[in-house]
Design an enzyme around this catalytic site. Structure first.
Site, PDB file in Angstrom:
ATOM      1  CD  GLU A   1      -3.228  -1.178   1.723  1.00 53.50           C
ATOM      2  OE1 GLU A   1      -3.730  -0.337   2.955  1.00 53.50           O
ATOM      3  OE2 GLU A   1      -3.669  -1.734   1.859  1.00 53.50           O
TER       4      GLU A   1
ATOM      5  CD  GLU B   1      -3.942  -5.847   3.255  1.00 58.56           C
ATOM      6  OE1 GLU B   1      -4.169  -5.175   3.875  1.00 58.56           O
ATOM      7  OE2 GLU B   1      -2.750  -5.917   2.786  1.00 58.56           O
TER       8      GLU B   1
HETATM    9  O1  AHR Z   1      -5.576  -6.394   6.901  1.00 60.95           O
HETATM   10  C1  AHR Z   1      -5.252  -5.152   7.396  1.00 60.95           C
HETATM   11  C2  AHR Z   1      -4.533  -3.656   6.684  1.00 60.95           C
HETATM   12  O2  AHR Z   1      -5.456  -3.364   5.804  1.00 60.95           O
HETATM   13  C3  AHR Z   1      -2.963  -3.988   6.355  1.00 60.95           C
HETATM   14  O3  AHR Z   1      -2.258  -4.067   7.314  1.00 60.95           O
HETATM   15  C4  AHR Z   1      -3.563  -2.997   5.147  1.00 60.95           C
HETATM   16  O4  AHR Z   1      -1.849  -3.467   4.163  1.00 60.95           O
HETATM   17  C5  AHR Z   1      -4.393  -3.022   4.711  1.00 60.95           C
HETATM   18  O5  AHR Z   1      -4.738  -1.136   5.134  1.00 60.95           O
END
Ligand code: AHR
Length: 507
Positions: free
Chosen positions: A176, A307
């Site tokens: 991110e 994710e």
């Molecule tokens: O999964 C929780 C968080 O969500 C992670 O650390 C991040 O990459 C995303 O914003």
């Protein structure tokens, strides 16, 4: 009249292979995912190997967990790996500023993670630090893990008790970068990704699959900037090899981020709004894939959703920074429709990692902080029921349905979702009925191969917010009896809000 659908499947026409890595996982130093989840320490009463919970390992092995991403997430960009090696008592601690501002003692580090992957039989996906790290730090980590023979990092690894190098196939270059990973512009990150990737070497027989940190949701401009960094628009030539994979992140969050809704207390409007958000993942996969096609028509660069999952308000009384939430039948259906979308895009989507495996967000496993009891969530069962899709050839499913469309706000939701694959003389068909109240009658028209045997399984519950706790199991897999194939036709009656798998033995 009840809704119905006909689904035609040509069992002899296999499409792109569904990578097993679409069933990948994610473990971050966040809340009780690592500490109290995967890792309890060697002195714990809970049976463990080197501090790693053996019941968690056993439950995950039953899913054929293909890979595990670690140490974050946002945590990855403030993690300094050298703090997590050597004798545990001498490891420096740090503050986990993203997740609860708690002290991280670094007792779970590189060696512990690699031991966990070995126990799980999963391939490691290590996410390096671009946000607050250095090129040298990342380069040294790769050397420490994967180099054989003699070198400064090899000597250090050996001094810490590990002679042989490990195999590390997957390497993330930051996370991110548009946000917690450094708040960079796309162009700045693209340059950084190329620079970092240059020094993440392939040592000996270890070939890294380098993964660039991609977009949030539908930020296709981010994807385009990263793709421009490896190839020119419309170029059919091989992309330059700085990175082989490019990610994006998408969470199912029906409410605003300030009040995402409760995992357990929701009404029908909340339920359907959730499903609209969940099925949107397909639009996003297709959107990022379309951008990538312009720069990489031969699909050499893999799209990775590292994710995904539901993100609710934390359970009342728990640390807001720990992202602990319960998991219901609704979450299971979010997972099942995600997998259908993944299977349909197996030509470009090569990996996906649910966030997160234990005790955080849409978890497979919850552990009780006091008793240590382990609970398998409804989402766990979707992964288990679907595991035969791993490395199977996708099968196209042509659907004609009646009464499965529902207006939700400004969206039209199709409440029937299906996907199929074949491998080793068998086929697996996954079917989801998202309708909260009505069953669905589906006729599978199975062509191209004779069917010698059929087994159905169903995951459902009386109510949408049914869930499992240490005391009560309200969501469990059951056999779906009475299935038989006649003249290539198989009728499947799917209860309301249910996920069904049909395993076919092909003659
Ligand atoms: O999964 C929780 C968080 O969500 C992670 O650390 C991040 O990459 C995303 O914003």
């Amino acid at each position: 009249m009840n809704a119905s659908a006909k689904a035609i499947i040509n069992l002899d026409v296999g499409g792109p292979v569904i990578s097993r890595h679409l069933y990948g996982h994610f473990a971050e130093h966040l809340g009780r995912c690592i500490y109290g989840g995967f890792y309890v320490g060697e002195d714990s009463d809970i049976p463990n190997a080197g501090g790693i919970r053996l019941d968690v390992v056993e439950a995950l092995r039953a899913l054929n967990i293909p890979n595990l991403r670690w140490p974050g997430g946002c945590f990855a960009d403030e993690y300094h790996w050298m703090d997590g090696i050597g004798p545990r008592s001498e490891r420096p601690s740090m503050v986990n500023t993203h997740w609860g501002n708690v002290e991280e003692n670094n007792h779970f580090g590189t060696h512990e993670f690699m031991a966990l992957c070995e126990l799980l039989g999963a391939e490691p996906y290590i996410n390096g630090n671009v946000g607050s790290g250095t090129v040298k730090e990342m380069s040294d980590w790769v050397e420490y893990l994967t180099r054989d023979g003699d070198s400064p990092m090899v000597r250090l690894r050996k001094a810490n008790g590990r002679d042989e190098p490990w195999q590390v196939p997957f390497w993330g270059i930051g996370n991110e970068a548009w946000g917690c990973g450094g708040n960079m512009s796309a162009q700045h990150y693209a340059d950084e990704a190329r620079r970092y990737a240059t020094y993440c070497r392939d040592h000996g027989g270890n070939k890294l699959y380098r993964i660039a940190a991609g977009a949030s949701d539908d930020d296709y401009a981010w994807t385009e900037t990263l793709m421009k960094a490896v190839n020119c628009l419309g170029c059919a030539k091989e992309p330059r090899g700085y990175f082989q994979g490019l990610t994006f992140h998408y969470y199912t969050v029906p409410g605003p981020w300030s009040d995402k809704g409760s995992a357990l207390e929701f009404d029908l409007d909340d339920y359907y709004a959730t499903m609209v958000k969940a099925v949107r993942v397909e639009e996003l996969i297709a959107g990022h894939a379309a951008v990538m096609d312009c720069y990489d028509p031969k699909k050499k660069v893999g799209l990775i959703l590292d994710e995904w999952g539901t993100w609710w308000n934390v359970e009342p009384g728990t640390n807001p920074g720990f992202l602990y939430q319960q998991n219901t039948m609704r979450d299971a259906l979010v997972a099942s429709v995600h997998f259908d979308a993944f299977h349909r895009h197996a030509d470009r989507l090569v990996m996906a990692n649910i966030a997160q495996t234990v005790n955080v967000l849409q978890a497979m496993i919850l552990t009780d902080p006091d008793s240590g009891a382990l609970v398998l969530t409804p989402t766990y069962h979707v992964f288990e029921m679907n595991k035969a899709h791993q490395d199977a050839a996708s099968l196209r499913v042509d659907v004609k349905s009646e009464g499965t469309t529902r207006t939700v706000g400004e969206s039209e939701l199709d409440t029937f979702s299906v996907s199929a694959s074949t491998k080793d003389g068998r086929a697996l068909v996954s079917l989801t009925n998202l309708d909260a109240d009505a069953p669905l009658e589906v006729d599978l028209d199975l062509r191209g191969r004779a069917v010698a045997g059929v087994r159905g399984r169903v995951l459902t519950a009386d109510v949408l917010n049914a869930h499992n706790t240490a005391e009560v199991t309200d969501v469990a897999v059951q056999d779906l009896d009475g299935l038989s194939v006649e003249g290539g036709m198989l009728r499947v009656n799917i209860p309301a809000h249910a996920f069904v798998t049909v395993e076919l033995e092909l003659a």
